[in-house]
Scaffold this motif. Structure first.
Motif, short mmCIF file in Angstrom:
data_model
loop_
_atom_site.label_atom_id
_atom_site.label_comp_id
_atom_site.label_asym_id
_atom_site.label_seq_id
_atom_site.Cartn_x
_atom_site.Cartn_y
_atom_site.Cartn_z
N GLU A 112 0.83 -1.20 0.00
CA GLU A 112 0.00 0.00 0.00
C GLU A 112 0.87 1.26 0.00
O GLU A 112 0.57 2.24 -0.69
CB GLU A 112 -0.93 -0.01 1.22
CG GLU A 112 -1.87 1.17 1.31
CD GLU A 112 -3.01 1.13 0.31
OE1 GLU A 112 -3.78 2.11 0.25
OE2 GLU A 112 -3.13 0.12 -0.43
N ARG A 116 1.25 2.50 -4.20
CA ARG A 116 0.23 3.52 -4.45
C ARG A 116 0.81 4.92 -4.27
O ARG A 116 1.59 5.15 -3.34
CB ARG A 116 -0.96 3.36 -3.50
CG ARG A 116 -1.85 2.17 -3.79
CD ARG A 116 -3.06 2.21 -2.86
NE ARG A 116 -3.88 1.03 -2.99
CZ ARG A 116 -4.83 0.87 -3.91
NH1 ARG A 116 -5.08 1.84 -4.76
NH2 ARG A 116 -5.53 -0.24 -3.96
N GLU A 120 -3.39 8.38 -2.82
CA GLU A 120 -4.35 7.29 -3.02
C GLU A 120 -4.29 6.24 -1.92
O GLU A 120 -5.05 5.27 -1.94
CB GLU A 120 -4.09 6.63 -4.38
CG GLU A 120 -4.32 7.55 -5.56
CD GLU A 120 -4.02 6.87 -6.89
OE1 GLU A 120 -3.87 5.63 -6.90
OE2 GLU A 120 -3.92 7.58 -7.91
N ARG A 121 -3.40 6.40 -0.97
CA ARG A 121 -3.25 5.42 0.09
C ARG A 121 -4.38 5.52 1.11
O ARG A 121 -4.90 6.60 1.36
CB ARG A 121 -1.90 5.59 0.79
CG ARG A 121 -0.72 5.34 -0.14
CD ARG A 121 0.59 5.73 0.52
NE ARG A 121 1.66 5.78 -0.48
CZ ARG A 121 2.85 6.34 -0.28
NH1 ARG A 121 3.12 6.91 0.89
NH2 ARG A 121 3.74 6.34 -1.24
N SER A 122 -4.73 4.38 1.69
CA SER A 122 -5.83 4.34 2.65
C SER A 122 -5.32 3.84 4.00
O SER A 122 -5.11 2.64 4.19
CB SER A 122 -6.93 3.40 2.15
OG SER A 122 -7.90 3.18 3.16
N PRO A 123 -5.13 4.74 4.96
CA PRO A 123 -4.75 4.30 6.30
C PRO A 123 -5.76 3.33 6.92
O PRO A 123 -5.38 2.40 7.64
CB PRO A 123 -4.67 5.60 7.10
CG PRO A 123 -4.39 6.65 6.06
CD PRO A 123 -5.14 6.21 4.85
N ALA A 124 -7.04 3.52 6.62
CA ALA A 124 -8.07 2.64 7.17
C ALA A 124 -7.91 1.23 6.62
O ALA A 124 -8.09 0.23 7.35
CB ALA A 124 -9.46 3.18 6.85
N TRP A 125 -7.56 1.12 5.34
CA TRP A 125 -7.35 -0.19 4.72
C TRP A 125 -6.13 -0.87 5.34
O TRP A 125 -6.16 -2.07 5.64
CB TRP A 125 -7.17 -0.03 3.22
CG TRP A 125 -7.17 -1.31 2.46
CD1 TRP A 125 -8.25 -1.97 1.95
CD2 TRP A 125 -6.02 -2.09 2.10
NE1 TRP A 125 -7.84 -3.11 1.31
CE2 TRP A 125 -6.48 -3.21 1.39
CE3 TRP A 125 -4.65 -1.94 2.32
CZ2 TRP A 125 -5.63 -4.19 0.89
CZ3 TRP A 125 -3.80 -2.92 1.84
CH2 TRP A 125 -4.28 -4.02 1.13
N ASP A 127 -4.95 -0.35 8.37
CA ASP A 127 -5.33 -0.76 9.72
C ASP A 127 -6.20 -2.01 9.70
O ASP A 127 -6.12 -2.86 10.60
CB ASP A 127 -6.07 0.37 10.43
CG ASP A 127 -5.14 1.50 10.85
OD1 ASP A 127 -3.91 1.28 10.90
OD2 ASP A 127 -5.64 2.61 11.12
#
Length: 202
Positions: A112, A116, A120-125, A127
């Motif tokens: 991630e 990416r 576009e990165r997702s901290p929630a994803w 986690d």
């Protein structure tokens, strides 16, 4: 001679290298370095594994084998090493699959950040991936520790490599917190020569 397409940082490749050492088959395999990921497959053995993943084991007597679980099962059978004891086969396979799931989630966390663009990165994803890892570790601590005792099995090797990868890539998250039994087991298992020889360089 067999050839192993390998990357020293991959926990899945490390599983195979540990099995080679533990079963005395190191001299039967040539290591072929491979680097890449889904967005950058230039050095990956695509002709041998159309999925573009490593490890991949080529062998003179048949088609290439891929997926670390397949390769490790093959090497175990080839050496008659009994890393998959019949009396506990389903437990060993399930714990190996749990360890592989930990590795999958941990690798996805790395990708991630690496693959990416920052926006576009997702901290929630990320986690959510760690939540998978934490649940698996809690389950092992609560009900799988007896499977980590006794003679060497593939479950032990897979879990040792998974925990080593957490230290290697996600050390700041401190997987040992609240898991004293698993932490004690890992401290002992990581001192095995095969584990020490294959530990990823920081």
């Amino acid at each position: 001679m067999m050839r192993l397409h390998d990357n020293a940082a991959s926990p899945f490749c490390r599983k195979v290298r540990v099995v080679l050492i533990e079963t005395g088959q190191v001299d039967a395999v040539e290591i072929v370095p491979a680097v890449g990921h889904a967005l950058e497959t230039g050095q990956m053995p695509l002709a041998e594994n159309p999925l573009g993943k490593i490890p991949v084991l080529t062998r003179p007597e048949g088609p290439a084998l891929y997926d670390s679980r397949v390769i490790c099962r093959y090497l175990d059978a080839r050496a008659g090493a009994r890393l998959y004891p019949e009396s506990r086969l389903w437990e060993v396979l399930t714990l190996e699959a749990t360890a592989d799931g930990i590795m999958d989630a941990a690798v996805l966390m790395v990708y991630e950040a690496r693959c990416r663009p920052e926006g576009e990165r997702s901290p929630a994803w990320v986690d959510a991936q760690w939540d998978k890892i934490a649940r698996a570790l809690d389950a092992i601590e609560a009900r799988w520790m007896t499977q980590l005792a006794g003679p060497l099995t593939m479950a032990q090797i897979a879990l040792g490599c998974a925990l080593g990868y957490l230290d290697f890539r996600h050390g700041t998250r401190d997987w040992r917190q609240g898991r004293a039994s698993l932490s004690d087991w890992e401290a002992g298992f990581s001192s095995r020569p095969a584990m020490a020889q294959t530990a990823p360089a920081p």
